[in-house]
Design an enzyme around this catalytic site. Structure first.
Site, mmCIF file in Angstrom:
data_model
loop_
_atom_site.group_PDB
_atom_site.id
_atom_site.type_symbol
_atom_site.label_atom_id
_atom_site.label_comp_id
_atom_site.label_asym_id
_atom_site.label_seq_id
_atom_site.Cartn_x
_atom_site.Cartn_y
_atom_site.Cartn_z
ATOM 1 N N TYR A 29 0.841 -1.191 0.000
ATOM 2 C CA TYR A 29 0.000 0.000 0.000
ATOM 3 C C TYR A 29 0.881 1.248 0.000
ATOM 4 O O TYR A 29 1.841 1.321 0.758
ATOM 5 C CB TYR A 29 -0.831 0.096 1.275
ATOM 6 C CG TYR A 29 -1.854 -0.956 1.557
ATOM 7 C CD1 TYR A 29 -1.804 -2.222 0.997
ATOM 8 C CD2 TYR A 29 -2.875 -0.688 2.454
ATOM 9 C CE1 TYR A 29 -2.749 -3.179 1.310
ATOM 10 C CE2 TYR A 29 -3.826 -1.641 2.782
ATOM 11 C CZ TYR A 29 -3.756 -2.887 2.204
ATOM 12 O OH TYR A 29 -4.686 -3.822 2.533
ATOM 13 N N GLU A 48 -22.711 0.380 18.388
ATOM 14 C CA GLU A 48 -23.476 0.821 17.211
ATOM 15 C C GLU A 48 -24.035 2.235 17.341
ATOM 16 O O GLU A 48 -24.703 2.722 16.431
ATOM 17 C CB GLU A 48 -24.622 -0.168 16.965
ATOM 18 C CG GLU A 48 -24.113 -1.563 16.610
ATOM 19 C CD GLU A 48 -25.181 -2.633 16.593
ATOM 20 O OE1 GLU A 48 -25.033 -3.621 15.841
ATOM 21 O OE2 GLU A 48 -26.169 -2.491 17.346
#
Length: 430
Positions: free
Chosen positions: A332, A408
């Site tokens: 990367y 969440e």
């Protein structure tokens, strides 16, 4: 420095950004929170490794089509790309989410815990969304629904990139990533700017982190083979010892970080992770093999570190009468947030999360293939809090572990900030 430019940013955001759409974005994002959580749990319970995200891709494609978004499937094997055309002319703004899971066996006791198993690298293992890509997919599905509901007011178009294989594809003779493949297939050609986020299990819900310029490291694989001359261990003078030479090379490599790199600007890492050589206690082997990882920030620093590795390894080996063969495989590139784009979007982040909840992050030595998109067009990649309120980041399981867990409660903020990026960027381009 940031305080000096902030008032200007706020003025420009008000003057040129589409702040008039923010209340509608907030209302819609809040209204679909439960739906986004349900999507995330379903994806979490059914994880798929890179280039095998067939079920996830179908779920995404079906949802985008239900919103009237143009969909292209099968890009970079399992990638899904949707284009939402706004009601007015303007730029093409891309948003990206990665879909792949990891070969990790989940230990978290959840009602939607993954029980999927597979064979990976010849070993039986579980499959788990241990890096939060399930949340990225669900949040971006939510953003698509939010923006599709106001398409007539959008001054431009939005490209939703649901990408496979961020963690890579490791097959015999093949090492690649979904972003790289998508770029090669032309996904960025008509894009003006791209935005993405990554959930963080060790950042509190409600907070956003960002950094201008090099934000995450380039990652490269290192292999050094030291060739010596085999000899009896009782008479080392009759050969050339590659073990002693390799040991000196390992020590010498650390001087790159202490003497060659300006670490006041950006850090760097050169780690030797394994050394293999020899077969018996009284035999000096013919060669020693070393493998490791290199982490750098920006092309200039990467080139310097690569150069010094080769010089140190080959010259130390030569001084011992041995020979070092250095192989560096670029993986990367560094994740570099475009400074101009980043400065313009600070006001959007502050509007979404509140000024007090924005953190300017230090460089991260982890890597992200979002960097391939940023090589093509200006991009901004931010962090989104996923740790429960009041949590201790030092005691919270990190990414890529069996105990990785995401609260969440930050999904609505994720939808809001990505949507703000889109409408504010479009407003700036009027």
């Amino acid at each position: 420095m940031r305080k000096l430019i902030l008032p200007l940013l706020l003025i420009s955001g008000t003057a040129f950004g589409q702040s008039k759409l923010r209340p509608a974005i907030d209302q819609k994002a809040a209204s679909i929170e439960s739906k986004v959580i349900e999507w995330r749990r379903d994806i979490h319970q059914n994880p798929e490794l890179g280039n095998n995200e067939f079920r996830t891709a179908k779920k995404v494609a079906d949802h985008l089509r239900s919103l009237g978004i143009e969909v292209t499937e099968g890009m970079a094997v399992t990638g899904v790309v949707g284009v939402l055309k706004g009601g007015k002319p303007g730029p093409m703004v891309a948003l990206r989410a990665d879909m792949d899971a990891l070969p990790v066996t989940e230990r978290v006791d959840l009602p939607f815990k993954s029980t999927v198993t597979t064979t990976y690298n010849g070993q039986e293992t579980g499959v788990m969304h241990a890096c939060g890509h399930d949340t990225h997919v669900a949040i971006l599905m939510g953003v698509a629904e939010v923006l599709a509901g106001m398409r007539d007011q959008l001054e431009g178009s939005v490209k939703f990139i649901f990408q496979p294989a961020e963690e890579g594809i490791y097959e015999p003779g093949v090492t690649t990533w979904g972003a790289k493949q998508l770029v090669e297939e032309g996904v960025m050609k008509d894009v003006d700017a791209i935005f993405g986020l990554h959930i963080s299990s060790q950042t509190e819900v409600g907070k956003i982190g960002y950094r201008s310029g090099p934000a995450q490291a380039a990652v490269d694989n290192l292999e050094i083979i030291v060739h010596g001359t085999q000899a009896h261990g009782a008479s080392p003078w009759s050969g050339v010892d590659p073990i002693v030479t390799a040991s000196q090379i390992v020590t010498g490599l650390q001087t790159i970080l202490s003497r060659s790199v300006n670490i006041t600007q950006n850090p760097a890492v050169v780690t030797v992770g394994a050394i293999h050589g020899g077969i018996r206690h009284n035999i000096i082997p013919e060669k020693v093999e070393m493998i490791g990882t290199i982490r750098t920030f920006g092309d200039e620093q990467q080139a310097l570190v690569h150069k010094r590795i080769t010089e140190i390894a080959t010259n130390i080996a030569e001084s011992a009468g041995a020979r070092a063969e250095v192989n560096i495989q670029k993986l990367y590139p560094s994740t570099v947030n475009d400074p101009e784009l980043t400065s313009k979007m600070v006001a959007s982040m502050e509007a979404a999360a509140g000024k007090e909840n924005i953190n300017y992050n230090p460089p991260v030595t982890g890597a992200e293939d979002f960097s391939f998109y940023q090589r093509e067009k200006p991009g901004l990649f931010i962090g989104l809090g996923g740790m429960k309120k009041g949590g201790d980041p030092t005691k919270t399981p990190s990414h890529h572990t069996p105990d990785f867990y995401i609260d969440e409660g930050g999904f609505v903020l994720g939808m809001r900030v990505l949507s703000y990026f889109v409408v504010d960027y479009m407003g700036m381009k009027k």
